[in-house]
Design a protein around this motif. Structure first.
Motif, PDB file in Angstrom:
ATOM      1  N   GLU A  86     -10.527  -9.148  12.267  1.00 30.55           N
ATOM      2  CA  GLU A  86     -10.589  -7.962  11.001  1.00 30.55           C
ATOM      3  C   GLU A  86      -9.156  -7.091  10.673  1.00 30.55           C
ATOM      4  OE1 GLU A  86     -13.661  -4.265   9.949  1.00 30.55           O
ATOM      5  OE2 GLU A  86     -13.659  -5.449  11.347  1.00 30.55           O
ATOM      6  N   THR A  87      -8.919  -7.121  12.223  1.00 31.27           N
ATOM      7  CA  THR A  87      -7.439  -6.020  12.329  1.00 31.27           C
ATOM      8  C   THR A  87      -5.900  -6.670  11.353  1.00 31.27           C
ATOM      9  OG1 THR A  87      -8.378  -5.222  14.675  1.00 31.27           O
ATOM     10  CG2 THR A  87      -6.076  -4.612  13.513  1.00 31.27           C
ATOM     11  N   LYS A  88      -5.765  -7.971  11.828  1.00 25.76           N
ATOM     12  CA  LYS A  88      -4.708  -8.579  11.302  1.00 25.76           C
ATOM     13  C   LYS A  88      -4.970  -8.916   9.919  1.00 25.76           C
ATOM     14  CE  LYS A  88      -2.005 -12.533  12.818  1.00 25.76           C
ATOM     15  NZ  LYS A  88      -2.377 -13.981  13.786  1.00 25.76           N
ATOM     16  N   SER A  89      -6.367  -9.360   9.382  1.00 27.47           N
ATOM     17  CA  SER A  89      -6.089  -9.395   8.211  1.00 27.47           C
ATOM     18  C   SER A  89      -5.870  -8.347   7.158  1.00 27.47           C
ATOM     19  CB  SER A  89      -7.548  -9.477   7.507  1.00 27.47           C
ATOM     20  OG  SER A  89      -7.745 -10.742   8.923  1.00 27.47           O
ATOM     21  N   ILE A  90      -6.669  -6.595   7.921  1.00 26.27           N
ATOM     22  CA  ILE A  90      -6.258  -5.627   6.913  1.00 26.27           C
ATOM     23  C   ILE A  90      -4.356  -5.309   7.530  1.00 26.27           C
ATOM     24  CG2 ILE A  90      -6.367  -3.528   7.913  1.00 26.27           C
ATOM     25  CD1 ILE A  90      -9.293  -3.762   8.321  1.00 26.27           C
ATOM     26  N   ASN A  91      -4.205  -5.883   8.344  1.00 26.03           N
ATOM     27  CA  ASN A  91      -2.595  -5.592   8.470  1.00 26.03           C
ATOM     28  C   ASN A  91      -2.094  -6.780   7.316  1.00 26.03           C
ATOM     29  OD1 ASN A  91      -0.818  -3.620  10.197  1.00 26.03           O
ATOM     30  ND2 ASN A  91      -0.081  -5.903   9.750  1.00 26.03           N
ATOM     31  N   TRP A 133       3.014  -0.283 -14.606  1.00 28.89           N
ATOM     32  CA  TRP A 133       3.417  -0.587 -14.340  1.00 28.89           C
ATOM     33  C   TRP A 133       3.574   0.901 -12.528  1.00 28.89           C
ATOM     34  CZ3 TRP A 133       3.113  -5.132 -12.704  1.00 28.89           C
ATOM     35  CH2 TRP A 133       3.053  -6.012 -13.630  1.00 28.89           C
ATOM     36  N   ASN A 134       3.549   1.464 -13.274  1.00 25.97           N
ATOM     37  CA  ASN A 134       3.421   3.130 -12.382  1.00 25.97           C
ATOM     38  C   ASN A 134       2.443   3.749 -11.713  1.00 25.97           C
ATOM     39  OD1 ASN A 134       6.187   4.883 -12.223  1.00 25.97           O
ATOM     40  ND2 ASN A 134       6.462   3.558 -14.222  1.00 25.97           N
ATOM     41  N   SER A 135       1.183   3.176 -13.080  1.00 20.41           N
ATOM     42  CA  SER A 135      -0.120   3.511 -12.480  1.00 20.41           C
ATOM     43  C   SER A 135      -0.611   2.481 -10.976  1.00 20.41           C
ATOM     44  CB  SER A 135      -1.253   3.205 -13.258  1.00 20.41           C
ATOM     45  OG  SER A 135      -0.762   4.343 -14.448  1.00 20.41           O
ATOM     46  N   LEU A 136       0.349   1.298 -11.665  1.00 17.18           N
ATOM     47  CA  LEU A 136      -0.245   0.400 -10.308  1.00 17.18           C
ATOM     48  C   LEU A 136       0.552   0.359  -9.152  1.00 17.18           C
ATOM     49  CD1 LEU A 136      -0.242  -3.020 -12.429  1.00 17.18           C
ATOM     50  CD2 LEU A 136      -2.168  -2.192 -11.575  1.00 17.18           C
ATOM     51  N   ASN A 137       1.312   0.559  -9.474  1.00 18.92           N
ATOM     52  CA  ASN A 137       2.266   1.403  -8.143  1.00 18.92           C
ATOM     53  C   ASN A 137       1.789   2.247  -7.339  1.00 18.92           C
ATOM     54  OD1 ASN A 137       4.451   0.848  -6.193  1.00 18.92           O
ATOM     55  ND2 ASN A 137       6.005   2.209  -8.045  1.00 18.92           N
ATOM     56  N   GLY A 138       1.450   3.269  -7.760  1.00 16.07           N
ATOM     57  CA  GLY A 138       0.287   4.592  -7.158  1.00 16.07           C
ATOM     58  C   GLY A 138      -0.962   3.753  -6.462  1.00 16.07           C
ATOM     59  N   ILE A 139      -2.069   3.133  -7.019  1.00 14.09           N
ATOM     60  CA  ILE A 139      -2.859   2.142  -6.566  1.00 14.09           C
ATOM     61  C   ILE A 139      -2.568   1.500  -5.548  1.00 14.09           C
ATOM     62  CG2 ILE A 139      -4.569   0.837  -7.538  1.00 14.09           C
ATOM     63  CD1 ILE A 139      -4.247   1.804 -10.539  1.00 14.09           C
ATOM     64  N   PHE A 140      -1.311   0.577  -5.772  1.00 12.22           N
ATOM     65  CA  PHE A 140      -0.513   0.104  -4.770  1.00 12.22           C
ATOM     66  C   PHE A 140      -0.152   0.578  -3.005  1.00 12.22           C
ATOM     67  CE2 PHE A 140       0.130  -3.003  -7.398  1.00 12.22           C
ATOM     68  CZ  PHE A 140      -0.985  -3.958  -7.924  1.00 12.22           C
ATOM     69  N   ILE A 141      -0.305   2.344  -4.127  1.00 16.88           N
ATOM     70  CA  ILE A 141       0.105   2.522  -2.168  1.00 16.88           C
ATOM     71  C   ILE A 141      -0.661   3.706  -1.454  1.00 16.88           C
ATOM     72  CG2 ILE A 141       1.452   4.836  -1.703  1.00 16.88           C
ATOM     73  CD1 ILE A 141       3.276   2.221  -2.062  1.00 16.88           C
ATOM     74  N   LEU A 142      -1.744   4.165  -2.945  1.00 16.12           N
ATOM     75  CA  LEU A 142      -3.027   4.993  -1.477  1.00 16.12           C
ATOM     76  C   LEU A 142      -3.383   3.792  -1.051  1.00 16.12           C
ATOM     77  CD1 LEU A 142      -3.587   7.499  -1.938  1.00 16.12           C
ATOM     78  CD2 LEU A 142      -5.278   6.609  -4.317  1.00 16.12           C
ATOM     79  N   LEU A 143      -4.403   2.427  -1.961  1.00 20.97           N
ATOM     80  CA  LEU A 143      -4.890   1.375  -0.665  1.00 20.97           C
ATOM     81  C   LEU A 143      -4.479   1.114   0.432  1.00 20.97           C
ATOM     82  CD1 LEU A 143      -5.739  -0.595  -3.944  1.00 20.97           C
ATOM     83  CD2 LEU A 143      -7.028   0.718  -2.599  1.00 20.97           C
ATOM     84  N   ALA A 149      -5.023   4.226   7.746  1.00 19.09           N
ATOM     85  CA  ALA A 149      -5.693   5.085   8.351  1.00 19.09           C
ATOM     86  C   ALA A 149      -6.995   4.438   9.126  1.00 19.09           C
ATOM     87  CB  ALA A 149      -5.739   5.560   7.384  1.00 19.09           C
ATOM     88  N   ALA A 150      -8.001   3.323   7.894  1.00 14.81           N
ATOM     89  CA  ALA A 150      -9.048   2.835   8.645  1.00 14.81           C
ATOM     90  C   ALA A 150      -8.522   2.104   9.563  1.00 14.81           C
ATOM     91  CB  ALA A 150      -9.240   2.350   6.866  1.00 14.81           C
ATOM     92  N   ASN A 151      -7.417   1.009   9.573  1.00 15.70           N
ATOM     93  CA  ASN A 151      -6.955   0.084  10.634  1.00 15.70           C
ATOM     94  C   ASN A 151      -7.343   0.924  12.201  1.00 15.70           C
ATOM     95  OD1 ASN A 151      -7.347  -2.298  11.203  1.00 15.70           O
ATOM     96  ND2 ASN A 151      -5.182  -2.456  10.805  1.00 15.70           N
ATOM     97  N   ILE A 152      -6.344   2.254  11.701  1.00 13.93           N
ATOM     98  CA  ILE A 152      -6.180   2.757  13.376  1.00 13.93           C
ATOM     99  C   ILE A 152      -7.402   3.519  13.582  1.00 13.93           C
ATOM    100  CG2 ILE A 152      -5.384   5.662  14.471  1.00 13.93           C
ATOM    101  CD1 ILE A 152      -2.517   4.316  12.513  1.00 13.93           C
TER     102      ILE A 152
END
Length: 228
Positions: A86-91, A133-143, A149-152
């Protein structure tokens, strides 16, 4: 030829887009996403404090044993140290999201650059493409930020990595974690995406207003200006 106003606004949008691309490259290359101090207890009741700093690809760790004995720093590959799927997959997902972010930043840069030197297209190559493309970029970065943070916090990523830097018989006691500049600088990417969209939006809105002004019905024109 495009107007001077258009060239300046799209050049400004190109500047924000290319900086977004550069910062994504930076955070992919650095190992300052997070740092932690993890304390383990040995069989003889002495303690070992593992100091660890890592990114999504690589990290460094060192140990301090009770009495002040410090072991030399060692470098490790994050994915090689993770045996929890699970941890590896998230990374891995975070890495893919950043690659997609890199791709979308590059496309945004290309669209803004091409529109700087030519008239804007009424297709996906114009403002609509830049918004997308800028909206998608923002979504990718936010995710990516949320998943890291969830992994930590939920999956104890720092503890899992630190446990690989010390003896397997040591028992986990406590840990403290801090997010590094490579993590927080992703907020700057979001701001750059917003800035790019705002710049193009204001240009597009001004151009739309000018076009509507030119298409004003003839009945609204001054009567003395109409020739029969």
């Amino acid at each position: 030829m495009p107007s001077r106003k258009k060239m300046l606004m799209f050049a400004a949008a190109f500047f924000t887009s290319i900086w977004s691309f550069v910062i994504v490259c930076l955070i992919l290359a650095t190992k300052n996403w997070a740092s932690s101090e993890v304390t383990f207890t040995q069989a003889n009741s002495s303690t070992v404090t593992v100091t660890i700093a890592y990114g999504i690809f690589e990290g460094v760790c060192s140990q301090i044993i009770t009495g002040g004995v410090q072991m030399p720093e060692t470098t490790f590959q994050v994915l090689d140290k993770l045996d929890n799927m699970e941890t590896k997959s998230i990374n891995v997902v975070i890495i893919l999201l950043l690659i997609l972010s890199l791709f979308s930043s590059l496309l945004s840069s290309g669209f803004t650059c091409s529109n700087t030197v030519c008239n804007p297209y009424q297709t996906f190559l114009g403002p609509i493409g830049i918004y997308t493309w800028n909206s998608l970029n923002g979504i990718f970065i936010l995710l990516a930020m949320i998943l890291f943070a969830a992994n930590i916090e939920a999956n104890k990523l720092s503890v899992k990595l630190a446990s690989k830097c010390t003896f397997s018989t040591n028992q986990y006691e406590k840990s403290t974690s801090n997010y590094g500049y490579s993590y927080w600088i992703m907020l700057l990417i979001l701001l750059l995406n917003v800035a790019t969209v705002i710049i193009i939006f204001f240009y597009h809105r001004a151009r739309y207003s000018e076009k509507k002004e030119q298409e004003r019905p003839i009945e609204n024109a001054p009567k003395d200006g109409i020739l029969f």
